[in-house]
Design a protein around this motif. Structure first.
Motif, PDB file in Angstrom:
ATOM      1  N   ASN A 113       4.085   9.250   7.406  1.00  0.00           N
ATOM      2  CA  ASN A 113       4.681   9.838   8.608  1.00  0.00           C
ATOM      3  C   ASN A 113       5.737   8.935   9.233  1.00  0.00           C
ATOM      4  O   ASN A 113       6.597   9.401   9.969  1.00  0.00           O
ATOM      5  CB  ASN A 113       3.612  10.145   9.656  1.00  0.00           C
ATOM      6  N   SER A 114       5.661   7.631   8.955  1.00  0.00           N
ATOM      7  CA  SER A 114       6.573   6.675   9.592  1.00  0.00           C
ATOM      8  C   SER A 114       7.978   6.702   8.992  1.00  0.00           C
ATOM      9  O   SER A 114       8.899   6.110   9.552  1.00  0.00           O
ATOM     10  CB  SER A 114       6.001   5.257   9.503  1.00  0.00           C
ATOM     11  N   GLY A 115       8.139   7.346   7.850  1.00  0.00           N
ATOM     12  CA  GLY A 115       9.462   7.472   7.249  1.00  0.00           C
ATOM     13  C   GLY A 115       9.896   6.295   6.391  1.00  0.00           C
ATOM     14  O   GLY A 115      11.071   6.199   6.037  1.00  0.00           O
ATOM     15  N   ILE A 116       8.968   5.401   6.060  1.00  0.00           N
ATOM     16  CA  ILE A 116       9.358   4.265   5.217  1.00  0.00           C
ATOM     17  C   ILE A 116       9.671   4.741   3.802  1.00  0.00           C
ATOM     18  O   ILE A 116       9.168   5.769   3.356  1.00  0.00           O
ATOM     19  CB  ILE A 116       8.268   3.170   5.183  1.00  0.00           C
ATOM     20  N   LYS A 117      10.496   3.961   3.114  1.00  0.00           N
ATOM     21  CA  LYS A 117      10.860   4.312   1.742  1.00  0.00           C
ATOM     22  C   LYS A 117       9.786   3.911   0.744  1.00  0.00           C
ATOM     23  O   LYS A 117       9.431   4.673  -0.139  1.00  0.00           O
ATOM     24  CB  LYS A 117      12.175   3.628   1.351  1.00  0.00           C
ATOM     25  N   GLN A 118       9.314   2.669   0.863  1.00  0.00           N
ATOM     26  CA  GLN A 118       8.381   2.167  -0.146  1.00  0.00           C
ATOM     27  C   GLN A 118       7.288   1.316   0.488  1.00  0.00           C
ATOM     28  O   GLN A 118       7.562   0.410   1.264  1.00  0.00           O
ATOM     29  CB  GLN A 118       9.133   1.358  -1.198  1.00  0.00           C
ATOM     30  N   LEU A 119       6.067   1.627   0.097  1.00  0.00           N
ATOM     31  CA  LEU A 119       4.889   0.883   0.507  1.00  0.00           C
ATOM     32  C   LEU A 119       4.446   0.091  -0.722  1.00  0.00           C
ATOM     33  O   LEU A 119       4.193   0.677  -1.777  1.00  0.00           O
ATOM     34  CB  LEU A 119       3.801   1.864   0.958  1.00  0.00           C
ATOM     35  N   VAL A 120       4.396  -1.235  -0.589  1.00  0.00           N
ATOM     36  CA  VAL A 120       4.066  -2.099  -1.723  1.00  0.00           C
ATOM     37  C   VAL A 120       2.749  -2.814  -1.444  1.00  0.00           C
ATOM     38  O   VAL A 120       2.603  -3.512  -0.439  1.00  0.00           O
ATOM     39  CB  VAL A 120       5.170  -3.153  -1.976  1.00  0.00           C
ATOM     40  N   PHE A 121       1.795  -2.611  -2.338  1.00  0.00           N
ATOM     41  CA  PHE A 121       0.520  -3.319  -2.289  1.00  0.00           C
ATOM     42  C   PHE A 121       0.570  -4.401  -3.358  1.00  0.00           C
ATOM     43  O   PHE A 121       1.147  -4.192  -4.431  1.00  0.00           O
ATOM     44  CB  PHE A 121      -0.638  -2.366  -2.579  1.00  0.00           C
ATOM     45  N   VAL A 122      -0.044  -5.551  -3.072  1.00  0.00           N
ATOM     46  CA  VAL A 122      -0.006  -6.661  -4.023  1.00  0.00           C
ATOM     47  C   VAL A 122      -1.404  -7.215  -4.263  1.00  0.00           C
ATOM     48  O   VAL A 122      -2.151  -7.473  -3.318  1.00  0.00           O
ATOM     49  CB  VAL A 122       0.898  -7.815  -3.522  1.00  0.00           C
ATOM     50  N   ILE A 123      -1.718  -7.383  -5.542  1.00  0.00           N
ATOM     51  CA  ILE A 123      -2.921  -8.107  -5.970  1.00  0.00           C
ATOM     52  C   ILE A 123      -2.422  -9.475  -6.421  1.00  0.00           C
ATOM     53  O   ILE A 123      -1.636  -9.568  -7.368  1.00  0.00           O
ATOM     54  CB  ILE A 123      -3.637  -7.393  -7.135  1.00  0.00           C
ATOM     55  N   GLY A 124      -2.852 -10.515  -5.755  1.00  0.00           N
ATOM     56  CA  GLY A 124      -2.380 -11.866  -6.064  1.00  0.00           C
ATOM     57  C   GLY A 124      -3.040 -12.437  -7.302  1.00  0.00           C
ATOM     58  O   GLY A 124      -3.817 -11.778  -7.992  1.00  0.00           O
ATOM     59  N   GLY A 125      -2.736 -13.683  -7.547  1.00  0.00           N
ATOM     60  CA  GLY A 125      -3.319 -14.405  -8.667  1.00  0.00           C
ATOM     61  C   GLY A 125      -4.720 -14.906  -8.327  1.00  0.00           C
ATOM     62  O   GLY A 125      -5.273 -14.568  -7.275  1.00  0.00           O
ATOM     63  N   PRO A 126      -5.277 -15.746  -9.176  1.00  0.00           N
ATOM     64  CA  PRO A 126      -6.674 -16.186  -9.003  1.00  0.00           C
ATOM     65  C   PRO A 126      -6.919 -17.001  -7.734  1.00  0.00           C
ATOM     66  O   PRO A 126      -8.044 -17.063  -7.250  1.00  0.00           O
ATOM     67  CB  PRO A 126      -6.949 -17.023 -10.251  1.00  0.00           C
ATOM     68  N   TYR A 127      -5.883 -17.593  -7.156  1.00  0.00           N
ATOM     69  CA  TYR A 127      -6.068 -18.430  -5.965  1.00  0.00           C
ATOM     70  C   TYR A 127      -5.564 -17.761  -4.693  1.00  0.00           C
ATOM     71  O   TYR A 127      -5.504 -18.385  -3.643  1.00  0.00           O
ATOM     72  CB  TYR A 127      -5.377 -19.781  -6.156  1.00  0.00           C
ATOM     73  N   GLY A 128      -5.159 -16.494  -4.799  1.00  0.00           N
ATOM     74  CA  GLY A 128      -4.676 -15.800  -3.617  1.00  0.00           C
ATOM     75  C   GLY A 128      -3.173 -15.878  -3.491  1.00  0.00           C
ATOM     76  O   GLY A 128      -2.458 -15.932  -4.486  1.00  0.00           O
ATOM     77  N   PHE A 129      -2.698 -15.910  -2.238  1.00  0.00           N
ATOM     78  CA  PHE A 129      -1.266 -15.828  -1.959  1.00  0.00           C
ATOM     79  C   PHE A 129      -0.735 -17.111  -1.344  1.00  0.00           C
ATOM     80  O   PHE A 129      -1.460 -17.827  -0.656  1.00  0.00           O
ATOM     81  CB  PHE A 129      -0.997 -14.673  -0.981  1.00  0.00           C
TER      82      PHE A 129
END
Length: 157
Positions: free
Chosen positions: A94-110
Motif C-alpha cells: 500500500n505504501s507504493g514502494i518499488k522493491q522490498l528486499v529481505f536478506v538472509i545473512g551469512g553464518p555470523y550475521g550482518f
C-alpha cells in the motif's frame, strides 16, 4: 511492488532446492519475486568473523537500489505470526514502494553497515535454523502471506 530475497551461499541440498523452486513458482501468481544468491566470500577461513561480515555486507550493498526497502531476517528482529506477516506485506504494498528486499545473512550475521542501512528486522523464530532451511521457511511464509491476503484456503485460520 517486487520482492527480492538475498541470501549468502548456495543451497547444497537438492530436496530443499526443489521445495524452494516450488514455492517460488507458486509466488509468481501473486507478486514478482526473485531469489538472488550471493556467493560465499572467498578465503573466509583466513578472515575473522568481523572481516567476513564486512565482506558479505559489501556484497549485499552492491545488490541494492537506492529506493529499496531493506528488511533483515535476524534473530533479534520482530516476531510476527503468519497473519501479522501478511498484514506487514500489505502495508508495504500500500505504501507504493518499488522493491522490498529481505536478506538472509551469512553464518555470523550482518555487518554494522547493513544494520545501519536496514529499514527493519524480522525474526522467523527464536530457534536457530540453517541458512539453507531459512530460505525455504521464508519463501513458504511469503506464499502463505499472499494466500491469507487473498482469503485462499492454504492457511487454515
Amino acid at each position: 511492488m517486487t520482492i527480492k530475497l538475498l541470501a549468502i551461499g548456495k543451497t547444497d541440498n537438492k530436496n530443499l532446492s526443489a521445495l524452494i523452486d516450488d514455492y517460488k513458482k507458486r509466488l509468481g501468481f501473486y507478486i514478482k519475486f526473485s531469489l538472488e544468491i550471493i556467493p560465499d566470500v572467498k578465503n573466509s577461513k583466513n578472515l575473522s568473523e568481523e572481516q567476513q561480515k564486512q565482506k558479505e555486507g559489501e556484497l549485499i550493498l552492491k545488490k541494492l537500489n537506492p529506493t529499496d526497502i531493506l528488511v533483515l531476517l535476524d534473530e533479534n528482529g520482530k516476531q510476527l505470526d503468519s497473519v501479522g506477516f501478511s498484514q506487514y506485506l500489505q502495508k508495504h504494498m500500500n505504501s507504493g514502494i518499488k522493491q522490498l528486499v529481505f536478506v538472509i545473512g551469512g553464518p555470523y550475521g550482518f555487518s554494522e553497515d547493513i544494520y545501519n542501512k536496514a529499514n527493519g528486522k524480522i525474526s522467523l523464530s527464536k530457534m536457530t535454523f540453517s541458512h539453507q532451511m531459512i530460505r525455504l521457511f521464508f519463501i513458504e511464509q511469503l506464499y502463505r502471506g499472499f494466500t491469507i491476503l487473498k482469503n485462499e484456503p492454504y492457511h487454515h485460520r
